[in-house]
Design a protein around this motif. Structure first.
Motif, PDB file in Angstrom:
ATOM      1  N   ASP A  49      45.095  39.990  38.346  1.00  0.00           N
ATOM      2  CA  ASP A  49      44.641  40.614  39.494  1.00  0.00           C
ATOM      3  C   ASP A  49      43.113  40.237  39.847  1.00  0.00           C
ATOM      4  OD1 ASP A  49      43.512  42.356  37.689  1.00  0.00           O
ATOM      5  OD2 ASP A  49      44.045  44.188  38.819  1.00  0.00           O
ATOM      6  N   ALA A  50      42.626  39.360  38.786  1.00  0.00           N
ATOM      7  CA  ALA A  50      41.223  39.041  39.196  1.00  0.00           C
ATOM      8  C   ALA A  50      41.039  37.735  39.955  1.00  0.00           C
ATOM      9  CB  ALA A  50      40.424  38.842  37.868  1.00  0.00           C
TER      10      ALA A  50
ATOM     11  N   ALA B 250      33.357  41.684  45.853  1.00  0.00           N
ATOM     12  CA  ALA B 250      32.620  42.625  44.793  1.00  0.00           C
ATOM     13  C   ALA B 250      33.807  42.956  43.888  1.00  0.00           C
ATOM     14  CB  ALA B 250      32.018  43.716  45.293  1.00  0.00           C
ATOM     15  N   CYS B 251      35.193  43.563  44.547  1.00  0.00           N
ATOM     16  CA  CYS B 251      36.154  43.990  43.685  1.00  0.00           C
ATOM     17  C   CYS B 251      36.486  42.663  42.852  1.00  0.00           C
ATOM     18  CB  CYS B 251      37.311  44.319  44.666  1.00  0.00           C
ATOM     19  SG  CYS B 251      38.862  45.114  43.922  1.00  0.00           S
ATOM     20  N   LEU B 252      36.872  41.662  43.273  1.00  0.00           N
ATOM     21  CA  LEU B 252      37.228  40.711  42.416  1.00  0.00           C
ATOM     22  C   LEU B 252      36.425  40.303  41.370  1.00  0.00           C
ATOM     23  CD1 LEU B 252      38.832  37.737  44.820  1.00  0.00           C
ATOM     24  CD2 LEU B 252      39.956  39.224  43.212  1.00  0.00           C
ATOM     25  N   ALA B 253      34.991  40.335  41.599  1.00  0.00           N
ATOM     26  CA  ALA B 253      34.110  39.886  40.512  1.00  0.00           C
ATOM     27  C   ALA B 253      34.256  41.236  39.541  1.00  0.00           C
ATOM     28  CB  ALA B 253      32.652  39.948  41.304  1.00  0.00           C
ATOM     29  N   GLY B 254      34.207  42.474  39.701  1.00  0.00           N
ATOM     30  CA  GLY B 254      34.448  43.270  38.436  1.00  0.00           C
ATOM     31  C   GLY B 254      35.614  43.146  37.878  1.00  0.00           C
ATOM     32  N   ARG B 255      36.728  42.818  38.496  1.00  0.00           N
ATOM     33  CA  ARG B 255      37.952  42.433  37.639  1.00  0.00           C
ATOM     34  C   ARG B 255      37.885  41.361  36.780  1.00  0.00           C
ATOM     35  NH1 ARG B 255      42.204  42.837  42.598  1.00  0.00           N
ATOM     36  NH2 ARG B 255      42.009  45.277  43.241  1.00  0.00           N
ATOM     37  N   GLY B 256      37.234  40.211  37.561  1.00  0.00           N
ATOM     38  CA  GLY B 256      37.198  39.170  36.610  1.00  0.00           C
ATOM     39  C   GLY B 256      36.295  39.411  35.415  1.00  0.00           C
ATOM     40  N   ARG B 257      35.120  39.979  35.461  1.00  0.00           N
ATOM     41  CA  ARG B 257      34.403  40.065  34.242  1.00  0.00           C
ATOM     42  C   ARG B 257      35.230  41.224  33.268  1.00  0.00           C
ATOM     43  NH1 ARG B 257      30.393  41.226  38.281  1.00  0.00           N
ATOM     44  NH2 ARG B 257      28.663  39.626  38.466  1.00  0.00           N
ATOM     45  N   VAL B 258      35.845  41.919  33.641  1.00  0.00           N
ATOM     46  CA  VAL B 258      36.794  42.851  32.631  1.00  0.00           C
ATOM     47  C   VAL B 258      37.758  41.895  32.083  1.00  0.00           C
ATOM     48  CG1 VAL B 258      38.311  44.486  32.401  1.00  0.00           C
ATOM     49  CG2 VAL B 258      36.295  44.881  33.742  1.00  0.00           C
TER      50      VAL B 258
ATOM     51  N   SER C  47      31.369  34.873  35.264  1.00  0.00           N
ATOM     52  CA  SER C  47      30.208  34.816  36.154  1.00  0.00           C
ATOM     53  C   SER C  47      30.263  35.845  37.318  1.00  0.00           C
ATOM     54  CB  SER C  47      29.860  33.621  36.604  1.00  0.00           C
ATOM     55  OG  SER C  47      29.823  32.570  35.257  1.00  0.00           O
ATOM     56  N   GLY C  48      31.364  36.361  37.482  1.00  0.00           N
ATOM     57  CA  GLY C  48      31.573  37.412  38.699  1.00  0.00           C
ATOM     58  C   GLY C  48      31.918  36.540  39.950  1.00  0.00           C
ATOM     59  N   VAL C  49      32.347  35.184  39.660  1.00  0.00           N
ATOM     60  CA  VAL C  49      32.774  34.479  40.974  1.00  0.00           C
ATOM     61  C   VAL C  49      34.236  34.385  41.258  1.00  0.00           C
ATOM     62  CG1 VAL C  49      32.705  31.977  41.632  1.00  0.00           C
ATOM     63  CG2 VAL C  49      30.839  32.818  40.286  1.00  0.00           C
ATOM     64  N   PRO C  50      34.473  34.858  42.402  1.00  0.00           N
ATOM     65  CA  PRO C  50      36.133  34.953  42.654  1.00  0.00           C
ATOM     66  C   PRO C  50      36.576  33.532  42.743  1.00  0.00           C
ATOM     67  CG  PRO C  50      34.570  34.952  44.841  1.00  0.00           C
ATOM     68  CD  PRO C  50      33.524  34.980  43.547  1.00  0.00           C
ATOM     69  N   ALA C  51      37.918  33.777  42.468  1.00  0.00           N
ATOM     70  CA  ALA C  51      38.618  32.334  42.146  1.00  0.00           C
ATOM     71  C   ALA C  51      39.876  32.545  43.113  1.00  0.00           C
ATOM     72  CB  ALA C  51      39.074  32.637  40.471  1.00  0.00           C
ATOM     73  N   VAL C  52      40.075  31.360  43.625  1.00  0.00           N
ATOM     74  CA  VAL C  52      41.278  31.088  44.339  1.00  0.00           C
ATOM     75  C   VAL C  52      42.226  29.813  43.764  1.00  0.00           C
ATOM     76  CG1 VAL C  52      42.429  30.169  46.808  1.00  0.00           C
ATOM     77  CG2 VAL C  52      40.164  31.568  46.845  1.00  0.00           C
ATOM     78  N   LEU C  53      43.437  30.296  43.358  1.00  0.00           N
ATOM     79  CA  LEU C  53      44.203  29.526  42.285  1.00  0.00           C
ATOM     80  C   LEU C  53      45.418  29.260  42.942  1.00  0.00           C
ATOM     81  CD1 LEU C  53      43.484  31.780  39.240  1.00  0.00           C
ATOM     82  CD2 LEU C  53      42.274  29.852  40.116  1.00  0.00           C
ATOM     83  N   SER C  54      46.096  28.117  42.447  1.00  0.00           N
ATOM     84  CA  SER C  54      47.504  27.863  42.754  1.00  0.00           C
ATOM     85  C   SER C  54      48.434  28.839  41.987  1.00  0.00           C
ATOM     86  CB  SER C  54      47.950  26.492  42.264  1.00  0.00           C
ATOM     87  OG  SER C  54      47.699  26.430  40.733  1.00  0.00           O
TER      88      SER C  54
ATOM     89  N   VAL D  24      37.732  35.372  50.348  1.00  0.00           N
ATOM     90  CA  VAL D  24      36.841  35.743  49.340  1.00  0.00           C
ATOM     91  C   VAL D  24      35.516  35.221  49.633  1.00  0.00           C
ATOM     92  CG1 VAL D  24      38.423  35.256  47.435  1.00  0.00           C
ATOM     93  CG2 VAL D  24      37.148  33.190  48.265  1.00  0.00           C
ATOM     94  N   LEU D  25      35.474  34.387  50.751  1.00  0.00           N
ATOM     95  CA  LEU D  25      34.040  33.898  51.133  1.00  0.00           C
ATOM     96  C   LEU D  25      33.300  34.773  52.210  1.00  0.00           C
ATOM     97  CD1 LEU D  25      34.714  30.047  51.725  1.00  0.00           C
ATOM     98  CD2 LEU D  25      33.458  31.257  49.865  1.00  0.00           C
TER      99      LEU D  25
END
Length: 337
Positions: A272-273, A300-308, A254-261, A292-293
Motif C-alpha cells: 500500500d506504499a 505524505a501518507c505514501l512517503a511514510g508507508r514507503g519508508r516503513v 527516500s520517501g518519494v511516492p511511486a506510481v507503478l504498473s 501524488v503530485l
C-alpha cells in the motif's frame, strides 16, 4: 556454519551470488563463506543459481540451496528456440528437484515452479530481490544540488529508471506527466539507445521538448540524490522481464511516492506504499500522477508507508532471512522429491 557459493559467472562480484556473499559477510559474519571450488566434506550448505552453468558442481555432504532468478523461458517462449527451452526446462527441473531448498523471487514465481516444474511447494521459499545498501548518510542539500548541476536536472521532475526501450512504456509516462498539469518534466535515467532518440523527437513533435530529460550513464552513488529530488518515481513496465526493483526500494526509502504498473510483483513489493495503474490505461496513469503530485496529504501518507515498507528490503533483512533458511536445513531432514 560453512556455506559454499558458485564459482561460475553468477557468483562474480556485482552479480546475484556475488552480492549475497558481500551482504552475508557484512551482516551475518558468524558463518564461513567460500566461493568456488568443490564443496568439501565440512560444507553445510551450497548455494547456487539454477542456471545451466551451475549444474556441474558435485556435492558431498552439503545441502543445496538453489535460487531461480529467471523463468522467462517459460513465460516468453518466443524469445528462445525450441531446443534451448527444452534444455533449460530439463536442467532447471533437475536442479530444483535435487535441492533441499529453492528460493523464488516472488510468490508468482513460487506458484510457477510448483505448477509448471512440479517442485514441492513446501521447500520453496520466497525471498524478494537483493536489498538496497544503506548510504552512510541521506543525501544532503549540498549533495543534491551538486547532482542537479552535474546532470542539468530541471527544478521539478518525475523520475523513471531503466534502459529506454518500448517495454518501459515511456511514451505513456511522458504523456501523463505532460498532461498532469503539475509543471513537472520527465527525467529518464539509463544508457542512451535509439529509443531515447525517438522519445526526444516525440516530445518535440508533441510540443513538449522541454519536458523530458535524459541522464545517461549515471553513477550508482548518485541514485539516492536523484531519487530524493524527484517529485515521484514511475515504473510502468512488467517487472518480471529483467527490470530491477532496486530503484523502487530506493524511492520508498527516500520517501518519494511511486506510481507503478498494476502487476503482482509490484504489488508484492510496494503493497500500500504506491499508487497503481493498469499498463495501457493512460487516463488512470495521468490520474495517479495528479494524485501524488498535487495532493500534499496523500504524498505524505505514501512517503511514510514507503519508508516503513522499504525496511523489509534492507541488506540486513536479506541476510537475516537467508541465515534462517540455512539454519533450518540443518535442523530438518531432507524431503525426498
Amino acid at each position: 556454519m560453512k556455506i559454499g557459493f558458485d564459482s561460475v559467472p553468477e557468483a562474480l562480484p556485482g552479480t546475484y551470488c556475488g552480492r549475497l556473499v558481500e551482504i552475508l559477510s557484512e551482516y551475518a559474519p558468524e558463518h564461513e563463506y567460500v566461493v568456488g571450488g568443490e564443496p568439501d566434506d565440512e560444507a553445510d550448505v551450497y548455494h547456487s543459481s539454477a542456471s545451466p552453468l551451475a549444474q556441474g558442481v558435485r556435492l558431498r555432504g552439503a545441502r543445496r540451496v538453489v535460487t531461480v532468478r529467471d523463468l522467462n523461458f517459460l513465460r516468453y517462449p518466443r524469445m528462445y528456440t525450441f531446443f534451448d527451452r527444452m534444455v533449460r526446462l530439463r536442467l532447471y527441473r533437475r536442479s530444483c528437484r535435487s535441492a533441499a531448498c529453492v528460493i523464488a523471487l516472488s510468490r508468482g514465481a513460487k506458484e510457477e515452479l510448483a505448477e509448471r516444474l512440479g517442485i514441492d511447494p513446501r521447500k520453496i521459499e520466497v525471498l524478494l530481490p537483493l536489498g538496497v545498501h544503506p548510504p552512510a548518510a541521506p543525501a544532503g542539500e549540498a549533495e543534491c544540488e551538486a547532482v542537479r548541476r552535474k546532470y542539468g536536472l530541471p527544478g521539478r521532475y518525475v523520475l523513471a529508471v531503466g534502459v529506454p526501450e518500448v517495454r518501459l512504456r515511456l511514451v505513456e509516462i511522458f504523456d501523463a506527466v505532460r498532461d498532469s498539469d503539475a509543471g513537472c518534466a520527465l527525467v529518464v535515467c539509463g544508457r542512451r539507445t535509439g529509443y531515447s532518440d525517438f522519445l526526444s523527437e516525440y516530445a518535440r513533435a508533441t510540443g513538449g521538448a522541454g519536458r523530458i530529460e535524459f541522464v545517461y550513464e549515471s553513477a550508482p552513488a548518485d541514485l539516492p540524490a536523484l531519487m530524493r529530488m524527484a517529485e515521484a518515481y514511475v515504473s510502468m513496465s512488467d517487472p518480471e522481464v529483467g527490470t530491477s526493483l532496486r530503484p523502487l526500494v530506493e524511492a520508498m526509502r527516500s520517501g518519494v511516492p511511486a506510481v507503478l504498473s498494476d502487476t503482482p510483483l509490484h504489488r508484492e513489493t510496494a503493497a500500500d506504499a504506491a499508487v497503481y495503474a493498469a499498463s495501457g490505461d493512460e487516463a488512470a496513469l495521468c490520474g495517479a500522477l495528479r494524485s501524488v503530485l498535487c495532493d500534499k496529504e496523500f504524498r505524505a501518507c505514501l512517503a511514510g508507508r514507503g519508508r516503513v515498507r522499504s525496511e523489509i528490503f534492507s541488506e540486513r533483512a536479506v541476510a537475516r532471512r537467508l541465515s534462517e533458511i540455512y539454519g533450518s536445513l540443518q535442523a530438518c531432514p531432507e524431503r525426498p522429491e
